[in-house]
Enzyme design. Structure first.
Site, PDB file in Angstrom:
ATOM      1  N   ASP A 141       0.816  -1.232   0.000  1.00 30.28           N
ATOM      2  CA  ASP A 141       0.000   0.000   0.000  1.00 30.28           C
ATOM      3  C   ASP A 141       0.844   1.274   0.000  1.00 30.28           C
ATOM      4  OD1 ASP A 141      -2.100  -1.744   0.186  1.00 30.28           O
ATOM      5  OD2 ASP A 141      -2.563  -1.318   2.280  1.00 30.28           O
ATOM      6  N   ARG A 176     -16.208  -0.904 -24.526  1.00 29.30           N
ATOM      7  CA  ARG A 176     -16.743  -0.915 -23.160  1.00 29.30           C
ATOM      8  C   ARG A 176     -15.991   0.047 -22.239  1.00 29.30           C
ATOM      9  NH1 ARG A 176     -16.737  -7.487 -22.681  1.00 29.30           N
ATOM     10  NH2 ARG A 176     -18.871  -7.827 -23.372  1.00 29.30           N
ATOM     11  N   GLY A 184      -5.720  -0.991  -1.634  1.00 30.80           N
ATOM     12  CA  GLY A 184      -5.526   0.344  -1.055  1.00 30.80           C
ATOM     13  C   GLY A 184      -6.761   0.709  -0.259  1.00 30.80           C
ATOM     14  N   ARG A 185      -6.771   0.279   1.020  1.00 27.70           N
ATOM     15  CA  ARG A 185      -7.944   0.529   1.860  1.00 27.70           C
ATOM     16  C   ARG A 185      -8.062   1.997   2.228  1.00 27.70           C
ATOM     17  NH1 ARG A 185      -6.450  -4.371   5.836  1.00 27.70           N
ATOM     18  NH2 ARG A 185      -4.423  -3.384   5.831  1.00 27.70           N
ATOM     19  N   GLU A 236      -9.708   0.099  -3.621  1.00 30.38           N
ATOM     20  CA  GLU A 236     -10.771  -0.611  -2.884  1.00 30.38           C
ATOM     21  C   GLU A 236     -11.394   0.238  -1.777  1.00 30.38           C
ATOM     22  OE1 GLU A 236      -8.780  -4.060  -1.276  1.00 30.38           O
ATOM     23  OE2 GLU A 236      -7.426  -2.841  -0.068  1.00 30.38           O
ATOM     24  N   ARG A 277     -17.628  -3.477 -17.553  1.00 33.73           N
ATOM     25  CA  ARG A 277     -17.238  -4.672 -16.821  1.00 33.73           C
ATOM     26  C   ARG A 277     -16.286  -4.275 -15.696  1.00 33.73           C
ATOM     27  NH1 ARG A 277     -20.695  -6.401 -19.560  1.00 33.73           N
ATOM     28  NH2 ARG A 277     -20.702  -8.258 -20.887  1.00 33.73           N
ATOM     29  N   GLN A 285      -1.985  -8.795  -6.847  1.00 32.99           N
ATOM     30  CA  GLN A 285      -1.060  -7.678  -6.612  1.00 32.99           C
ATOM     31  C   GLN A 285      -0.018  -7.991  -5.544  1.00 32.99           C
ATOM     32  OE1 GLN A 285      -3.745  -3.841  -6.532  1.00 32.99           O
ATOM     33  NE2 GLN A 285      -4.966  -5.666  -6.226  1.00 32.99           N
TER      34      GLN A 285
HETATM   35  O1  F6P Z   1      -2.365  -3.895   3.588  1.00 28.54           O
HETATM   36  C1  F6P Z   1      -2.116  -4.667   2.488  1.00 28.54           C
HETATM   37  C2  F6P Z   1      -3.369  -5.207   1.876  1.00 28.54           C
HETATM   38  O2  F6P Z   1      -3.005  -5.917   0.733  1.00 28.54           O
HETATM   39  C3  F6P Z   1      -4.449  -4.178   1.572  1.00 28.54           C
HETATM   40  O3  F6P Z   1      -4.190  -3.455   0.398  1.00 28.54           O
HETATM   41  C4  F6P Z   1      -5.662  -5.059   1.495  1.00 28.54           C
HETATM   42  O4  F6P Z   1      -6.841  -4.332   1.758  1.00 28.54           O
HETATM   43  C5  F6P Z   1      -5.416  -6.062   2.575  1.00 28.54           C
HETATM   44  O5  F6P Z   1      -4.022  -6.120   2.756  1.00 28.54           O
HETATM   45  C6  F6P Z   1      -5.958  -7.434   2.269  1.00 28.54           C
HETATM   46  O6  F6P Z   1      -5.708  -8.277   3.337  1.00 28.54           O
HETATM   47  P1  F6P Z   1      -6.047  -9.839   3.322  1.00 28.54           P
HETATM   48  O7  F6P Z   1      -4.881 -10.536   2.711  1.00 28.54           O
HETATM   49  O8  F6P Z   1      -6.237 -10.177   4.747  1.00 28.54           O
HETATM   50  O9  F6P Z   1      -7.280 -10.041   2.503  1.00 28.54           O
END
Ligand code: F6P
Length: 360
Positions: A141, A176, A184-185, A236, A277, A285
């Protein structure tokens, strides 16, 4: 006979470059005639009976190019220090004491914790309770404060770029709109860098709430200008000005984000009539071989972590600043996340090449 013993563990979500760090730690330690103990599955390996393996030049040979971590990792368990949307929680006292006893018994003089925001928050708690801890910043991230880059990030960006390259041709063939949801939370670094590098037309970030009307406007305008397709990259954790983030609450862990891509695709179809879509890139990633930047950064971080133990500079985190590796207090890295500044030069550059953030 080794002169000293040190420990290392990888914690939190895995990312490309972790094995490069482990290899760097071992190479630097062996040069000093130190032995390296690798604890398994993050901090969990510290609990008694300890789960560990001895790392040396033989067991770490050929691992730099491997994805994941040979030690295993977890972002759940007894040592979780961040839950929900990143709220802090204290590691229970008995768990801390259990880990302390393990390190004492194994005569480990310094513990290198390779982790992101949550794991380094745990590392800080241990340091504050007397553990000899060094932090190494890891996360795809790229959202840790006090370092301008974490390893894993550029491998993730490269995955996003590759995905966009592939999606471009299928989107254009079918005329499309194509939405790519990336990780990226809280921070939109992957979306921003990946979107620019992969030629996205719209990038939606957690830091810049977007307007549905603006998303639709860009697509209609591009259609009128004769473009065949429109590529939208959405982090995300992005959310519309008048809506919410899409996540699932998980007991004793951080929220799990997923779904905004589909929401965006559905809304585009509703508002513009354009066939759309969504592709969720997800854990692709995080997997696979690290790129050269992450191999080099991981190696430099691993070596520096050993140097810090040698200097007795505990409670510090290795950090990448101005092309050099330095160190900062772990506390400086975890008090807040490093987010994309909406007024930053890179955001403006994106706007200057016609990328819309659907906010103006
Ligand atoms: O912090 C890294 C990360 O890949 C975030 O981008 C993502 O939201 C999260 O970890 C996903 O975690 P998990 O592997 O528990 O689904």
């Amino acid at each position: 006979m080794y002169e000293r013993k040190i420990g290392v563990l990888t914690s939190g979500g895995d990312c490309p470059g972790l094995n490069a760090v482990l290899r760097g730690v071992v190479k630097a330690a062996e040069k000093l005639n130190w032995q390296v103990i690798g604890f398994r599955d993050g901090f969990e390996g510290l609990l008694q009976p300890p789960q560990y393996t001895t790392l040396d030049h033989v067991s770490t040979a050929g691992i730099m190019q491997l994805g994941g971590t040979i030690l295993g990792t977890t972002n759940k368990g007894h040592f979780v220090a961040k839950v929900g949307s990143g709220e802090k929680t204290a590691v229970p006292k008995d768990v801390v004491e259990n880990a302390r006893a393990t390190l004492a018994k194994l005569e480990v003089e310094g513990l290198i914790v390779v982790g992101g925001d949550g794991s380094l928050t745990t590392a800080l708690q241990l340091y504050e309770q007397g553990f000899a801890v060094i932090g190494v910043p890891k996360t795809i991230d790229n959202d840790l404060e006090a370092t301008s880059m974490t390893f894993g990030f550029y491998s993730a960006v490269s995955c996003v770029t590759d995905a966009l390259d592939r999606l471009h041709s299928t989107a254009a063939s079918h005329k499309r709109a194509m939405v790519l949801e990336v990780m990226g939370r809280h921070a939109g670094w992957i979306a921003l860098h990946g979107g620019i590098s992969g030629g996205a037309d719209i990038i939606l970030l957690p830091e810049i709430p977007f307007e549905w009307g603006k998303v639709a406007e860009v697509i209609r305008r591009r259609d009128a200008e004769g473009y065949q397709s429109t590529m939208i990259v959405v982090a995300e954790g992005a959310r519309p000005e008048d809506g919410n983030q899409q996540y699932q609450a998980i007991e004793g862990a951080e929220h799990r984000f997923r779904g905004i891509g589909d929401v965006v695709a559905r809304e585009i179809e509703k508002r513009t009539g354009k066939e759309t879509r969504c592709c969720i890139l997800g854990h692709l990633q995080r997997g696979g071989a690290p790129g050269p930047i992450d191999r080099i950064l991981g190696t430099r971080f691993g070596v520096k972590a050993v140097n810090l133990i040698q200097e007795g500079k505990f409670g510090r985190m290795v950090s990448y600043q101005h092309y050099e590796i330095s160190d900062v207090p772990i506390a400086d890295a975890v008090h807040q996340l490093r987010l994309v500044d909406p007024t930053a030069q890179l955001v403006q550059t994106a706007r200057d090449v016609g990328i819309s953030f659907a906010d103006e």
